[in-house]
Each structure stands twice: as C-alpha cells, then as structure tokens.
Design a protein around this motif. Structure first.
Motif, PDB file in Angstrom:
ATOM      1  N   ALA A  87       0.857  -1.194   0.000  1.00 55.72           N
ATOM      2  CA  ALA A  87       0.000   0.000   0.000  1.00 55.72           C
ATOM      3  C   ALA A  87       0.886   1.235   0.000  1.00 55.72           C
ATOM      4  O   ALA A  87       1.840   1.340   0.780  1.00 55.72           O
ATOM      5  CB  ALA A  87      -0.889   0.005   1.238  1.00 55.72           C
ATOM      6  N   VAL A  88       0.574   2.148  -0.918  1.00 56.17           N
ATOM      7  CA  VAL A  88       1.300   3.426  -0.982  1.00 56.17           C
ATOM      8  C   VAL A  88       0.258   4.531  -0.820  1.00 56.17           C
ATOM      9  O   VAL A  88      -0.683   4.620  -1.610  1.00 56.17           O
ATOM     10  CB  VAL A  88       2.064   3.568  -2.320  1.00 56.17           C
ATOM     11  N   PHE A  89       0.422   5.337   0.214  1.00 56.42           N
ATOM     12  CA  PHE A  89      -0.592   6.325   0.569  1.00 56.42           C
ATOM     13  C   PHE A  89      -0.349   7.636  -0.171  1.00 56.42           C
ATOM     14  O   PHE A  89       0.750   8.199  -0.112  1.00 56.42           O
ATOM     15  CB  PHE A  89      -0.589   6.524   2.101  1.00 56.42           C
ATOM     16  N   CYS A  90      -1.382   8.097  -0.876  1.00 56.07           N
ATOM     17  CA  CYS A  90      -1.260   9.303  -1.707  1.00 56.07           C
ATOM     18  C   CYS A  90      -2.493  10.176  -1.507  1.00 56.07           C
ATOM     19  O   CYS A  90      -3.598   9.640  -1.395  1.00 56.07           O
ATOM     20  CB  CYS A  90      -1.247   8.966  -3.188  1.00 56.07           C
ATOM     21  N   PRO A  91      -2.329  11.480  -1.547  1.00 55.07           N
ATOM     22  CA  PRO A  91      -3.542  12.312  -1.589  1.00 55.07           C
ATOM     23  C   PRO A  91      -4.212  12.122  -2.937  1.00 55.07           C
ATOM     24  O   PRO A  91      -3.554  11.732  -3.903  1.00 55.07           O
ATOM     25  CB  PRO A  91      -2.996  13.735  -1.446  1.00 55.07           C
ATOM     26  N   GLY A 106       2.424  -2.119  -9.746  1.00 58.83           N
ATOM     27  CA  GLY A 106       1.600  -3.208  -9.201  1.00 58.83           C
ATOM     28  C   GLY A 106       1.203  -3.000  -7.757  1.00 58.83           C
ATOM     29  O   GLY A 106       0.490  -3.821  -7.174  1.00 58.83           O
ATOM     30  N   ALA A 107       1.687  -1.909  -7.145  1.00 56.43           N
ATOM     31  CA  ALA A 107       1.302  -1.619  -5.757  1.00 56.43           C
ATOM     32  C   ALA A 107      -0.092  -1.000  -5.763  1.00 56.43           C
ATOM     33  O   ALA A 107      -0.620  -0.633  -6.818  1.00 56.43           O
ATOM     34  CB  ALA A 107       2.303  -0.665  -5.124  1.00 56.43           C
ATOM     35  N   SER A 108      -0.665  -0.860  -4.577  1.00 55.51           N
ATOM     36  CA  SER A 108      -1.999  -0.277  -4.492  1.00 55.51           C
ATOM     37  C   SER A 108      -1.915   1.117  -3.893  1.00 55.51           C
ATOM     38  O   SER A 108      -1.586   1.271  -2.720  1.00 55.51           O
ATOM     39  CB  SER A 108      -2.885  -1.161  -3.609  1.00 55.51           C
ATOM     40  N   PRO A 109      -2.210   2.144  -4.695  1.00 58.39           N
ATOM     41  CA  PRO A 109      -2.334   3.461  -4.070  1.00 58.39           C
ATOM     42  C   PRO A 109      -3.534   3.419  -3.123  1.00 58.39           C
ATOM     43  O   PRO A 109      -4.517   2.742  -3.425  1.00 58.39           O
ATOM     44  CB  PRO A 109      -2.621   4.412  -5.233  1.00 58.39           C
ATOM     45  N   VAL A 110      -3.404   4.071  -1.983  1.00 60.68           N
ATOM     46  CA  VAL A 110      -4.549   4.203  -1.072  1.00 60.68           C
ATOM     47  C   VAL A 110      -4.777   5.707  -0.911  1.00 60.68           C
ATOM     48  O   VAL A 110      -3.862   6.437  -0.509  1.00 60.68           O
ATOM     49  CB  VAL A 110      -4.273   3.542   0.300  1.00 60.68           C
ATOM     50  N   PHE A 111      -5.979   6.151  -1.282  1.00 52.38           N
ATOM     51  CA  PHE A 111      -6.251   7.586  -1.331  1.00 52.38           C
ATOM     52  C   PHE A 111      -6.489   8.166   0.055  1.00 52.38           C
ATOM     53  O   PHE A 111      -7.241   7.614   0.852  1.00 52.38           O
ATOM     54  CB  PHE A 111      -7.454   7.859  -2.226  1.00 52.38           C
ATOM     55  N   GLU A 335     -11.337   6.527 -14.269  1.00 51.70           N
ATOM     56  CA  GLU A 335     -11.496   5.100 -14.558  1.00 51.70           C
ATOM     57  C   GLU A 335     -10.256   4.288 -14.138  1.00 51.70           C
ATOM     58  O   GLU A 335     -10.386   3.210 -13.566  1.00 51.70           O
ATOM     59  CB  GLU A 335     -11.758   4.943 -16.059  1.00 51.70           C
ATOM     60  N   ALA A 336      -9.070   4.828 -14.414  1.00 51.27           N
ATOM     61  CA  ALA A 336      -7.845   4.062 -14.148  1.00 51.27           C
ATOM     62  C   ALA A 336      -7.624   3.819 -12.656  1.00 51.27           C
ATOM     63  O   ALA A 336      -6.874   2.907 -12.274  1.00 51.27           O
ATOM     64  CB  ALA A 336      -6.641   4.803 -14.736  1.00 51.27           C
ATOM     65  N   TYR A 337      -8.235   4.631 -11.801  1.00 52.63           N
ATOM     66  CA  TYR A 337      -7.903   4.582 -10.366  1.00 52.63           C
ATOM     67  C   TYR A 337      -9.089   4.263  -9.453  1.00 52.63           C
ATOM     68  O   TYR A 337      -8.936   4.185  -8.244  1.00 52.63           O
ATOM     69  CB  TYR A 337      -7.272   5.922  -9.938  1.00 52.63           C
ATOM     70  N   ARG A 338     -10.265   4.085 -10.062  1.00 53.88           N
ATOM     71  CA  ARG A 338     -11.483   3.898  -9.252  1.00 53.88           C
ATOM     72  C   ARG A 338     -11.433   2.653  -8.383  1.00 53.88           C
ATOM     73  O   ARG A 338     -12.095   2.588  -7.360  1.00 53.88           O
ATOM     74  CB  ARG A 338     -12.688   3.806 -10.197  1.00 53.88           C
ATOM     75  N   ARG A 339     -10.611   1.667  -8.789  1.00 56.84           N
ATOM     76  CA  ARG A 339     -10.627   0.406  -8.052  1.00 56.84           C
ATOM     77  C   ARG A 339      -9.754   0.431  -6.797  1.00 56.84           C
ATOM     78  O   ARG A 339      -9.740  -0.527  -6.027  1.00 56.84           O
ATOM     79  CB  ARG A 339     -10.185  -0.736  -8.975  1.00 56.84           C
ATOM     80  N   TYR A 340      -9.003   1.498  -6.600  1.00 54.88           N
ATOM     81  CA  TYR A 340      -8.084   1.522  -5.459  1.00 54.88           C
ATOM     82  C   TYR A 340      -8.776   2.022  -4.190  1.00 54.88           C
ATOM     83  O   TYR A 340      -9.718   2.822  -4.255  1.00 54.88           O
ATOM     84  CB  TYR A 340      -6.854   2.376  -5.786  1.00 54.88           C
ATOM     85  N   PRO A 341      -8.296   1.557  -3.024  1.00 53.91           N
ATOM     86  CA  PRO A 341      -8.986   1.909  -1.774  1.00 53.91           C
ATOM     87  C   PRO A 341      -8.873   3.379  -1.406  1.00 53.91           C
ATOM     88  O   PRO A 341      -7.909   4.064  -1.753  1.00 53.91           O
ATOM     89  CB  PRO A 341      -8.286   1.052  -0.711  1.00 53.91           C
ATOM     90  N   VAL A 342      -9.891   3.810  -0.658  1.00 46.47           N
ATOM     91  CA  VAL A 342      -9.965   5.175  -0.150  1.00 46.47           C
ATOM     92  C   VAL A 342      -9.923   5.074   1.376  1.00 46.47           C
ATOM     93  O   VAL A 342     -10.508   4.150   1.951  1.00 46.47           O
ATOM     94  CB  VAL A 342     -11.295   5.813  -0.627  1.00 46.47           C
ATOM     95  N   ALA A 343      -9.252   5.993   2.027  1.00 45.93           N
ATOM     96  CA  ALA A 343      -9.166   5.984   3.496  1.00 45.93           C
ATOM     97  C   ALA A 343     -10.560   5.950   4.110  1.00 45.93           C
ATOM     98  O   ALA A 343     -11.485   6.587   3.592  1.00 45.93           O
ATOM     99  CB  ALA A 343      -8.438   7.243   3.968  1.00 45.93           C
TER     100      ALA A 343
END
Ligand SMILES: Cc1ncc(COP(=O)(O)O)c(C=O)c1O
Length: 384
Positions: A87-91, A106-111, A335-343
């Motif tokens: 998990a890589v945390f990004c605003p 391949g990592a998961s951004p977490v918003f 679309e490219a990022y909708r699947r990644y988790p949100v805080a």
C-alpha cells in the motif's frame, strides 16, 4: 461600470514562458550551442554539473536527474522494491502521476484526504488510510505527500506517522521544488524526493525532465542504474529491471542557466502572491502560507463560493484572462484509479475543493498592471 468594457484587450498568458525566455535567451542559446558542439547528448558533462548544482541548491546529498517527474517517482519506488501487495498512501487532490507511479509497479495506491487550508495530505486521514490498508490485507509501505501548488506538506506530522507505521516517505515536490519547510528546502525530507522540470513548473526545462533527491548513497546509486535499464554505474551486468529514464544533456544545459535565476524568480512569485492575497482576500478564500513555510507558487489557487466557478471562468475568458482548474476531477474518480482503496472516512475535503478551486495566472514575470487586470475582472465577475 460597463461589464464588457475590457472585452477585446489582448489575451494574457497563464504562465509566461516567453518572458523568461527573453530574460535568459542569449545564455540558453549559448548553453545549448555548447552541447551541440560537444555532441555528448546522453549523460554529457552538463548532466553532472546540473546534478551537483541541484544538490547544493536543495541541501540534499545527492541529486540524480531523470527523464520526468513521473520517472523520478517511479525510479524511487522501483529502487525500494515496491510492488504487488504494497500500500502506498497518496492524496487524491493531486495530478494523476503521484498515484500512477505506485499503480504502474503493481502496488496499491490508497487515497488520503487533504487539509482544507493547505490542500496537502491530512495526517488524521493518513492514519485512517493505514488502518484501511491493513484491513484489506495490504502491506503499508510508503507515503507520497505532495507539496501541492508549491506549498510544502506538513513534513513533521508525516514523518512522525511514517516512523510509527514503518513507512518510507517519498516526497512529491514536482510542484514545490525550491520551497522550504521550517528552514529546510524541499529535497531533504523523508527518504527521497521527486521533482519535475516540465516547462510549466517553477523550475522547468524545454521538454520533459525530472530529478530524485536523497541523502541515501545506496538509493542514489541504485536510481543512477535504474535510469539506464538497471545497469549499475561502472558495471556491465543488467542487475535490475530498469527503464530509459535519463535527462537529456540539452535539457540539463537549459536548467543550469535557469537555476541561476531561480531564487530571484521565487522571490518575484512570492511578491505577486502577496499582492493577490491583499487584493482578493475580501472576495475569495485566498491561500495562506503557514508560519515556517515558504511556497514557490506553482499555482495561485483560490476558492470561490459553491456554484460561482463556471461563471467566473467564463467571464475572465471573455476578457482574455485564462484560468485553470486543478483538480476538477481528482484521480480517485478516474477510470484508471477507481478500483483503489480510499481511506476510511472518505475524501470529503478533496471532493469539496474539486468544486470550488480555480487557479489564476501566476509566474515570475506577471507585472502589476496585468495582475490588476486579473483582479479587477475577477471582482467584476463575482459582483454579478
Ligand atoms: C504533483 C505532480 N506529481 C508528478 C508530476 C509528474 O511530472 P512529469 O510531468 O514531469 O512527469 C506532476 C506534473 O505535472 C505533478 O504536478
């Protein structure tokens, strides 16, 4: 006053790259001509010279140039082995590249949500995001604070949380290089910093470019190898998978000349921002620089009352005054990022800001009469 009195005046640029070109023209032409004469277009002497000067300017021990800001982010994550399951945390209130770099590996951004006043990553939301990532079986690995619009993130709070959670900090200073936080320039926070030399950035070249800053010798050496397909300096073996990620020598030559006037330009940007603040503080929410911070004002971004933005932008456009919206649709909605988790708790501030912000013309060569045109037009538009 006749609302259309100013229609027909010549359009003004959002960022006046040509004004800087006029100031520097001769020096840059000569610098480029030197490269054309020695023909070392890849990793020529100007690249090494620029890297030494960038390191001295920022206070970081190492500066490693590369092909773009996105490559700078990616090379650091690649060097640290970030990948699947991490998990890589990004605003989300940022340009897509901050999120694209971890996702590409391949990592998961977490918003993570941002602070209402500074537009930068919010420590409480970051804490929640770490919990969200753990719940989803991801391994918290890194945080990418972004120094949005040129203002440093709250690096002390981020460092504290990162240490507690075992994260490394990769500062995305694509918009903030040259700014400082509590007396230290960006480039010296966290494990490493990425910046961009895209032409519209406060320190921009005449094409794409970027750099990595770090005090970590091993990391700097790894990035030097990864930007050349994973061939570590002085070795014939390709020991890691890498990319073609070098900064062209011609761009380095341009940047050496631009760096000579960068501090002076930063001061001009701050004068202009102060003047905007004085003139617009009573009609809009203007940016505030917290004590101990300096900004390089990559953008001058104000907040307007809900529903006012489209009308204001159209009115200014009719008077030849460009505006920009950063970011009307933050990455988590694409679309490219909708699947990644949100805080946990969501991104209410990001979503609100995305409807209210508007950026005004800002560059080091914005003279007072031109700035007054922007201010007067904005006031007229808001009074309608
Ligand atoms: C916050 C942020 N991060 C990363 C980047 C990527 O930089 P580049 O366009 O040089 O790849 C940008 C550039 O627009 C940016 O604004």
């Amino acid at each position: 006053m006749n609302q259309h009195a100013r229609v027909g005046e010549p359009p003004i640029p959002f960022i006046d790259v040509a004004a800087q070109r006029r100031r520097l023209g001769g020096a840059i032409d000569a610098a480029v001509a030197r490269v054309l004469a020695h023909c070392q277009f890849i990793l020529g002497p100007e690249v090494r010279e620029l890297e030494a000067e960038l390191a001295a300017f920022s206070g970081a021990r190492h500066a490693v140039s590369c092909a773009s800001g996105t490559d700078a982010l990616t090379l650091i994550l690649l060097a640290k082995g970030v990948g699947h399951g991490d998990a890589v945390f990004c605003p989300s209130f940022t340009f897509a590249a901050s999120v694209e770099a971890p996702a590409l590996l391949g990592a998961s951004p977490v918003f993570v949500d941002v602070d209402e006043e500074t537009f930068n990553i919010d420590a409480l939301s970051l804490e929640r995001a770490v919990a969200t990532a753990k719940q989803q079986g991801l391994k918290p690995k890194a945080v990418i604070p972004v120094d949005l619009f040129g203002l440093p993130a709250d690096h002390d709070s981020i460092a504290e949380l990162a240490e507690a959670e075992g994260l490394f900090v990769l500062d995305d200073a694509a918009q903030g290089f040259g700014a400082s936080y509590k007396g230290r320039k960006l480039g010296t926070f966290g494990l490493a910093t990425a910046t961009s030399f895209f032409p519209a950035k406060p320190l921009g070249c005449y094409g794409d470019g970027g750099a990595v800053f770090t005090d970590d010798e091993e990391l700097a050496e790894t990035v030097r190898g990864l930007r050349v397909h994973g061939q570590m300096p002085g070795k014939s073996e390709f020991s890691r998978l890498g990319v073609t990620g070098r900064l062209d020598t011609i761009q380095a030559a341009v940047l050496i000349e631009k760096l000579k006037i960068f501090q002076d330009e930063i001061e001009a940007r701050n004068r202009i921002a102060r003047r905007y603040g004085e003139k617009l503080g009573n009609v809009a929410i203007v940016p505030r620089v917290p004590d101990g911070y300096t900004s390089v004002w990559a953008q001058y971004t104000i907040r307007l009352p809900k529903g006012a933005r489209d009308g204001v932008a159209a009115a200014l456009k009719a008077e030849g005054i460009p505006t920009a919206i950063y970011y009307a649709k933050p990455p988590h909605l694409h679309e490219a990022y909708r699947r990644y988790p949100v805080a946990d708790g969501g991104l209410p501030v990001t979503n609100r800001l995305s409807h209210e912000v508007i950026s005004l013309p800002m560059h080091a060569y914005l003279d007072e009469p031109t700035q007054d045109r922007v201010v007067d037009a904005l006031k007229r538009a808001l009074a309608r």
